[in-house]
Every structure is written in structure tokens, then in C-alpha cells.
Design an enzyme around this catalytic site. Sequence first.
Site, short mmCIF file in Angstrom:
data_model
loop_
_atom_site.label_atom_id
_atom_site.label_comp_id
_atom_site.label_asym_id
_atom_site.label_seq_id
_atom_site.Cartn_x
_atom_site.Cartn_y
_atom_site.Cartn_z
N CYS A 239 16.85 -46.88 80.32
CA CYS A 239 15.89 -46.62 81.37
C CYS A 239 14.86 -45.58 80.95
O CYS A 239 13.96 -45.26 81.70
CB CYS A 239 16.60 -46.14 82.63
SG CYS A 239 17.42 -44.53 82.42
N GLY A 240 15.01 -45.05 79.74
CA GLY A 240 14.06 -44.05 79.26
C GLY A 240 14.64 -42.66 79.16
O GLY A 240 14.16 -41.83 78.40
#
EC number: 1.8.4.8
Length: 244
Positions: A239-240
Site C-alpha cells: 500500500c506504500g
Amino acid sequence: MSQLDLNALNELPKVDRVLALAETNAQLETLTAEERVAWALENLPGEYVLSSSFGIQAAVSLHLVNQIRPDIPVILTDTGYLFPEAYQFIDELTDKLKLNLKVYRAGESPAWQEARYGKLWEQGVEGIEKYNEINKVEPMNRALKELNAQTWFAGLRREQSGSRAHLPVLAIQRGVFKVLPIIDWDNRTVYQYLQKHGLKYHPLWDQGYLSVGDTHTTRKWEPGMAEEETRFFGLKRECGLHEG
């Protein structure tokens, strides 16, 4: 293992930082998860924080770290799009484990984001990355800054995906030390820990979910699928938060 200088390490190129931590990581690989947490608390600078998505096996790292460091701030980046069962699970674990929960969100509400950008998760990899930057990365960066974090614990495991297969116990990310105490645990070890301590999997585990994120980018597992294919339509795993 001697105490490490975060400022000095941050001045090094990324490759040199990895090399500088190699000997320490070799020794950390020989320790138990509990010993890794204890070592970090003794040898790495505070403030200390723990991040959690409150996913399928989240109770493990939440319990393990909180038992050794009670009241450690637990960072949750809430997109506003979690499953209802996820919010109930967050409340349940926060109460059961007496967590010092710190919730961070994007500056724009989910409805406002959709009005401005449309449904970013339907706009390919670029849209997903923008969505994650707004809802996960920026809130996490803000959390680390506001909580004066210098050492960040997280519950990632190598077995979860190809992108995590070679992660070390100790690294530097976003300018702080990042410690992954259960990085080498397999699913059996996770299960045994949950059983030993009377903890539960996420409620969606029983409905066929192996990994849980937002409602619109999470799929149930189907035969032949890898765990990482159940997230972000199989386009990406992370998701980063744990990239960069």
C-alpha cells in the site's frame, strides 16, 4: 551489537546503509522475536512506535510488542474504507490489549476524494498509487513526525509476498529505524502464538480472506491464487507504507 547512530546512517547512500547494518542483521537473525524487540528498545533511539493495519494476523505483533513495551503508540492509517468487521476488530483488540491507539487519516474525506479524483482504485496502477499516497503514505509520514518516532516496529513477514521475501530484521525507512521482529515467522508459528495467548485471527479469516485492506481492493482467496493476488486486483502488493 553496539548502539547505532541514526543521523550518521541517514547521511549514507541507501546501499551503504544496508551494508552498514549487515553485521547487526546477521546477529538479529539468530534472536527470537521477543529478543529482537528487547534489543531494539535497548540499542535504538526513541521515541518508539508500532504500526498496524489490524489485518488477518495483526494480533500477533500487537500483543508481542505491547507486552514488552506497554503503552507504545500504535499507528493506524485509516482510509475510511475498511470493512465493518475490521473496525469492530480494531475496537476489540484495542480494548483487550489496552493499546495506545493513534489513528491518522487523510486531510480529505473519502467522499471529497471521490468528488475530486473519482474512484482512484479503478484507475490502474497510477490511480492506486495516488490513492495510497493520499490515504496511507502521507498520514504515516505525519504520524512518525508528530510522534517524534526514531524507531518503528511493524509486523511484516517474508512469507507474505515476493516483495517482502528478502526484507531484513532491521532497516532504515522514512529516516527512522524500522524493526520487523516476526519477519521470519511462518503461518504455523503465527497460529501457535495466537493459540498460546488466546488471540484471534481477523474475523474475515473465516470467510476466506488471507489479507485484508479496503473493501474495494480486497478479494477473497480462490484456489490457485497467491496471497498477494488478493490485494489491489493483483496489480501490486504494498500500500506504500513499507516501500521506499
